[in-house]
Design an enzyme around this catalytic site. Structure first.
Site, short mmCIF file in Angstrom:
data_model
loop_
_atom_site.label_atom_id
_atom_site.label_comp_id
_atom_site.label_asym_id
_atom_site.label_seq_id
_atom_site.Cartn_x
_atom_site.Cartn_y
_atom_site.Cartn_z
N CYS A 60 0.98 -1.12 -0.02
CA CYS A 60 0.02 -0.02 0.08
C CYS A 60 0.88 1.37 -0.06
CB CYS A 60 -0.78 -0.15 1.32
SG CYS A 60 -1.95 -1.42 1.39
C1 BEZ Z 1 0.46 -4.44 2.02
O1 BEZ Z 1 0.09 -3.63 1.45
O2 BEZ Z 1 1.81 -4.76 1.77
C2 BEZ Z 1 -0.18 -5.95 2.36
C3 BEZ Z 1 -1.25 -5.99 3.00
C4 BEZ Z 1 -1.97 -7.05 3.57
C5 BEZ Z 1 -1.57 -8.19 3.14
C6 BEZ Z 1 -0.21 -8.28 2.35
C7 BEZ Z 1 0.48 -7.15 1.90
#
Ligand code: BEZ
Length: 219
Positions: free
Chosen positions: A45
């Site tokens: 994100c």
């Molecule tokens: C991420 O945004 O890196 C992420 C969020 C939840 C699970 C896996 C990755």
């Protein structure tokens, strides 16, 4: 709730990093992109938000307002924004909605219980000036989105909303487009007086009517 293409995008009022937002008032007559993130302080994100901030001039040029959403609370968003700036070398320059009570996430069906009961998946909704949903995308948390592809799709959505054309595979702005099958040759002649290139009666290519080019190949 499942939101399908052509549905009216649910309006909402929510807190964001740029103050309280009422979706419809915020969008005005612009197009909109509402996209969700699983949660704050997550690596994928963080990279996505940095990329959207970098691409903001491209969205602006297309008259598209971008809005992010994560189910965490506003103070976390504010703290996370600093991390995004530190790591992605770009300041968050669009609103990130805080949705701790899942009101917006539920209205848009951004929580997929068989993926996670609590966190939103990576949803994207493109909303037209008529407030109807023009495109939906759903990615799992583990896969970051390609926002260049989103810009490409927006170019197609805007072009096809204005002209009786569709865009072929891998189309990019400026490339030839396809005259929609619903348009008869007689009607197509009126809309595209410079002609088109027909490879089959149903496969008629015409120059992108969104570009300034006017010269045509033979029919
Ligand atoms: C991420 O945004 O890196 C992420 C969020 C939840 C699970 C896996 C990755």
């Amino acid at each position: 709730m499942t939101i399908r293409l052509g549905d009216v995008a649910p309006n909402f009022i929510a807190a964001s990093t740029e103050g309280e937002i009422e979706l419809y008032a915020y969008l005005g007559t612009s197009w909109g992109v509402l996209f969700s993130h699983p949660r704050d302080f997550t690596p994928v994100c963080t990279t996505e938000l940095g990329e959207v901030a970098r691409l903001k001039p491209q969205f602006d040029a297309r008259n598209v307002k971008v809005i992010g959403l994560s189910v965490d609370a506003l103070p976390d968003h504010v703290k996370w924004s600093k991390d995004i700036e530190d790591t992605q070398r770009v300041r968050l320059n669009f609103p990130l909605i805080a949705d701790p009570d899942r009101r917006v996430s539920d209205a848009y069906g951004m929580i997929h219980p068989n993926a996670s009961d609590t966190f939103t998946v990576r949803s994207v909704f493109v909303i037209g000036p008529d407030k109807r949903v023009k495109l939906t995308l759903t990615y799992p948390a583990s896969t970051g989105r390609n926002f260049d592809e989103l810009l490409r799709v927006i170019d197609s959505l805007k072009l096809t909303a204005e002209h009786s054309v569709a865009t072929p595979v891998n189309w990019q702005h400026g490339q030839d487009v396809i005259i929609v099958p619903a348009l008869s040759d007689a009607d197509a002649r009126l809309r595209f007086p410079a002609g088109w290139r027909a490879e089959k009666p149903y496969l008629r290519y015409v120059r992108d009517p969104g570009t300034a080019r006017t010269t045509r190949t033979a029919r």
